[in-house]
Design a protein around this motif. Structure first.
Motif, PDB file in Angstrom:
ATOM      1  N   MET A   1       0.826  -1.181   0.000  1.00 13.39           N
ATOM      2  CA  MET A   1       0.000   0.000   0.000  1.00 13.39           C
ATOM      3  C   MET A   1       0.874   1.249   0.000  1.00 13.39           C
ATOM      4  O   MET A   1       1.949   1.256   0.592  1.00 13.39           O
ATOM      5  N   LYS A   2       0.365   2.265  -0.616  1.00 12.44           N
ATOM      6  CA  LYS A   2       1.073   3.537  -0.674  1.00 12.44           C
ATOM      7  C   LYS A   2       0.860   4.284   0.639  1.00 12.44           C
ATOM      8  O   LYS A   2      -0.249   4.364   1.152  1.00 12.44           O
ATOM      9  N   LYS A   3       1.934   4.838   1.166  1.00 12.26           N
ATOM     10  CA  LYS A   3       1.844   5.582   2.427  1.00 12.26           C
ATOM     11  C   LYS A   3       1.024   6.842   2.230  1.00 12.26           C
ATOM     12  O   LYS A   3       1.116   7.502   1.199  1.00 12.26           O
ATOM     13  N   ASN A   4       0.181   7.151   3.244  1.00 17.35           N
ATOM     14  CA  ASN A   4      -0.672   8.327   3.133  1.00 17.35           C
ATOM     15  C   ASN A   4      -0.700   9.165   4.413  1.00 17.35           C
ATOM     16  O   ASN A   4      -1.565   9.999   4.584  1.00 17.35           O
ATOM     17  N   MET A   5       0.271   8.935   5.303  1.00 15.89           N
ATOM     18  CA  MET A   5       0.318   9.686   6.563  1.00 15.89           C
ATOM     19  C   MET A   5       1.617  10.480   6.652  1.00 15.89           C
ATOM     20  O   MET A   5       2.707   9.930   6.486  1.00 15.89           O
ATOM     21  N   GLY A   6       1.473  11.750   6.948  1.00 16.80           N
ATOM     22  CA  GLY A   6       2.630  12.607   7.118  1.00 16.80           C
ATOM     23  C   GLY A   6       3.167  12.545   8.538  1.00 16.80           C
ATOM     24  O   GLY A   6       2.596  11.905   9.429  1.00 16.80           O
ATOM     25  N   THR A   7       4.266  13.226   8.772  1.00 13.94           N
ATOM     26  CA  THR A   7       4.941  13.209  10.069  1.00 13.94           C
ATOM     27  C   THR A   7       4.068  13.792  11.174  1.00 13.94           C
ATOM     28  O   THR A   7       3.978  13.217  12.260  1.00 13.94           O
ATOM     29  N   ILE A   8       3.416  14.901  10.907  1.00 13.27           N
ATOM     30  CA  ILE A   8       2.582  15.524  11.939  1.00 13.27           C
ATOM     31  C   ILE A   8       1.428  14.602  12.314  1.00 13.27           C
ATOM     32  O   ILE A   8       1.106  14.452  13.499  1.00 13.27           O
ATOM     33  N   ASP A   9       0.831  13.969  11.344  1.00  4.99           N
ATOM     34  CA  ASP A   9      -0.258  13.022  11.589  1.00  4.99           C
ATOM     35  C   ASP A   9       0.224  11.865  12.470  1.00  4.99           C
ATOM     36  O   ASP A   9      -0.443  11.464  13.421  1.00  4.99           O
ATOM     37  N   LYS A  10       1.402  11.356  12.178  1.00  5.42           N
ATOM     38  CA  LYS A  10       1.966  10.260  12.971  1.00  5.42           C
ATOM     39  C   LYS A  10       2.236  10.686  14.410  1.00  5.42           C
ATOM     40  O   LYS A  10       1.925   9.954  15.354  1.00  5.42           O
ATOM     41  N   VAL A  11       2.806  11.867  14.591  1.00  5.19           N
ATOM     42  CA  VAL A  11       3.134  12.357  15.930  1.00  5.19           C
ATOM     43  C   VAL A  11       1.861  12.551  16.753  1.00  5.19           C
ATOM     44  O   VAL A  11       1.809  12.171  17.930  1.00  5.19           O
ATOM     45  N   ILE A  12       0.824  13.107  16.141  1.00  3.18           N
ATOM     46  CA  ILE A  12      -0.439  13.303  16.853  1.00  3.18           C
ATOM     47  C   ILE A  12      -1.034  11.969  17.261  1.00  3.18           C
ATOM     48  O   ILE A  12      -1.506  11.800  18.392  1.00  3.18           O
ATOM     49  N   ARG A  13      -1.008  10.989  16.374  1.00  2.00           N
ATOM     50  CA  ARG A  13      -1.556   9.665  16.690  1.00  2.00           C
ATOM     51  C   ARG A  13      -0.783   8.991  17.822  1.00  2.00           C
ATOM     52  O   ARG A  13      -1.383   8.375  18.705  1.00  2.00           O
ATOM     53  N   VAL A  14       0.530   9.094  17.806  1.00  2.00           N
ATOM     54  CA  VAL A  14       1.328   8.492  18.878  1.00  2.00           C
ATOM     55  C   VAL A  14       1.041   9.193  20.206  1.00  2.00           C
ATOM     56  O   VAL A  14       0.897   8.543  21.241  1.00  2.00           O
ATOM     57  N   ALA A  15       0.920  10.510  20.179  1.00  2.00           N
ATOM     58  CA  ALA A  15       0.623  11.258  21.408  1.00  2.00           C
ATOM     59  C   ALA A  15      -0.741  10.872  21.978  1.00  2.00           C
ATOM     60  O   ALA A  15      -0.880  10.649  23.188  1.00  2.00           O
ATOM     61  N   VAL A  16      -1.742  10.769  21.114  1.00  2.00           N
ATOM     62  CA  VAL A  16      -3.072  10.366  21.574  1.00  2.00           C
ATOM     63  C   VAL A  16      -3.037   8.937  22.120  1.00  2.00           C
ATOM     64  O   VAL A  16      -3.655   8.637  23.149  1.00  2.00           O
ATOM     65  N   ALA A  17      -2.307   8.062  21.464  1.00  2.00           N
ATOM     66  CA  ALA A  17      -2.185   6.681  21.939  1.00  2.00           C
ATOM     67  C   ALA A  17      -1.547   6.628  23.322  1.00  2.00           C
ATOM     68  O   ALA A  17      -2.014   5.889  24.205  1.00  2.00           O
ATOM     69  N   ILE A  18      -0.521   7.431  23.541  1.00  2.00           N
ATOM     70  CA  ILE A  18       0.142   7.465  24.850  1.00  2.00           C
ATOM     71  C   ILE A  18      -0.827   7.967  25.912  1.00  2.00           C
ATOM     72  O   ILE A  18      -0.904   7.404  27.008  1.00  2.00           O
ATOM     73  N   VAL A  19      -1.582   9.002  25.594  1.00  2.00           N
ATOM     74  CA  VAL A  19      -2.569   9.534  26.548  1.00  2.00           C
ATOM     75  C   VAL A  19      -3.607   8.462  26.887  1.00  2.00           C
ATOM     76  O   VAL A  19      -3.941   8.259  28.060  1.00  2.00           O
ATOM     77  N   PHE A  20      -4.113   7.743  25.883  1.00  2.00           N
ATOM     78  CA  PHE A  20      -5.106   6.697  26.126  1.00  2.00           C
ATOM     79  C   PHE A  20      -4.550   5.593  27.017  1.00  2.00           C
ATOM     80  O   PHE A  20      -5.227   5.117  27.930  1.00  2.00           O
ATOM     81  N   VAL A  21      -3.320   5.186  26.770  1.00  2.00           N
ATOM     82  CA  VAL A  21      -2.702   4.121  27.576  1.00  2.00           C
ATOM     83  C   VAL A  21      -2.495   4.600  29.013  1.00  2.00           C
ATOM     84  O   VAL A  21      -2.770   3.863  29.969  1.00  2.00           O
ATOM     85  N   VAL A  22      -2.034   5.821  29.183  1.00  2.00           N
ATOM     86  CA  VAL A  22      -1.827   6.362  30.527  1.00  2.00           C
ATOM     87  C   VAL A  22      -3.156   6.459  31.279  1.00  2.00           C
ATOM     88  O   VAL A  22      -3.237   6.106  32.457  1.00  2.00           O
ATOM     89  N   LEU A  23      -4.196   6.913  30.597  1.00  2.00           N
ATOM     90  CA  LEU A  23      -5.513   6.993  31.236  1.00  2.00           C
ATOM     91  C   LEU A  23      -6.000   5.619  31.691  1.00  2.00           C
ATOM     92  O   LEU A  23      -6.592   5.487  32.755  1.00  2.00           O
ATOM     93  N   PHE A  24      -5.726   4.604  30.888  1.00  2.00           N
ATOM     94  CA  PHE A  24      -6.158   3.257  31.252  1.00  2.00           C
ATOM     95  C   PHE A  24      -5.377   2.730  32.453  1.00  2.00           C
ATOM     96  O   PHE A  24      -5.957   2.214  33.407  1.00  2.00           O
ATOM     97  N   PHE A  25      -4.062   2.853  32.412  1.00  2.00           N
ATOM     98  CA  PHE A  25      -3.238   2.267  33.470  1.00  2.00           C
ATOM     99  C   PHE A  25      -3.249   3.071  34.768  1.00  2.00           C
ATOM    100  O   PHE A  25      -2.840   2.561  35.807  1.00  2.00           O
ATOM    101  N   THR A  26      -3.711   4.309  34.736  1.00  2.00           N
ATOM    102  CA  THR A  26      -3.864   5.074  35.970  1.00  2.00           C
ATOM    103  C   THR A  26      -5.292   4.972  36.501  1.00  2.00           C
ATOM    104  O   THR A  26      -5.656   5.660  37.443  1.00  2.00           O
TER     105      THR A  26
END
Length: 68
Positions: A1-26
């Motif tokens: 598949m052809k890549k369709n996500m830019g760097t800013i999109d990736k950084v935002i997704r990783v940040a949101v994922a970290i927040v979700f994981v922290v919310l769950f484990f706390t």
């Protein structure tokens, strides 16, 4: 598949994922909603790693900056 996500999109997704994981484990988010957050976090991390968002494909969206 052809890549369709830019760097800013990736950084935002990783940040949101970290927040979700922290919310769950706390224990801020528990139960079914907590597991939904974990699933979304996993999807965000996987799509960030591979650089392809399946939801962007049918709409032909790309967040990759094209330099002219």
């Amino acid at each position: 598949m052809k890549k369709n996500m830019g760097t800013i999109d990736k950084v935002i997704r990783v940040a949101v994922a970290i927040v979700f994981v922290v919310l769950f484990f706390t224990h801020v988010v528990t139960g079914v909603l907590g597991y939904i957050f974990l699933a979304i976090a996993a999807l965000f991390l996987i799509t960030s790693i591979i650089g392809v968002c399946p939801l962007y494909l049918p709409f032909k969206i790309s967040t990759i900056c094209k330099k002219e």
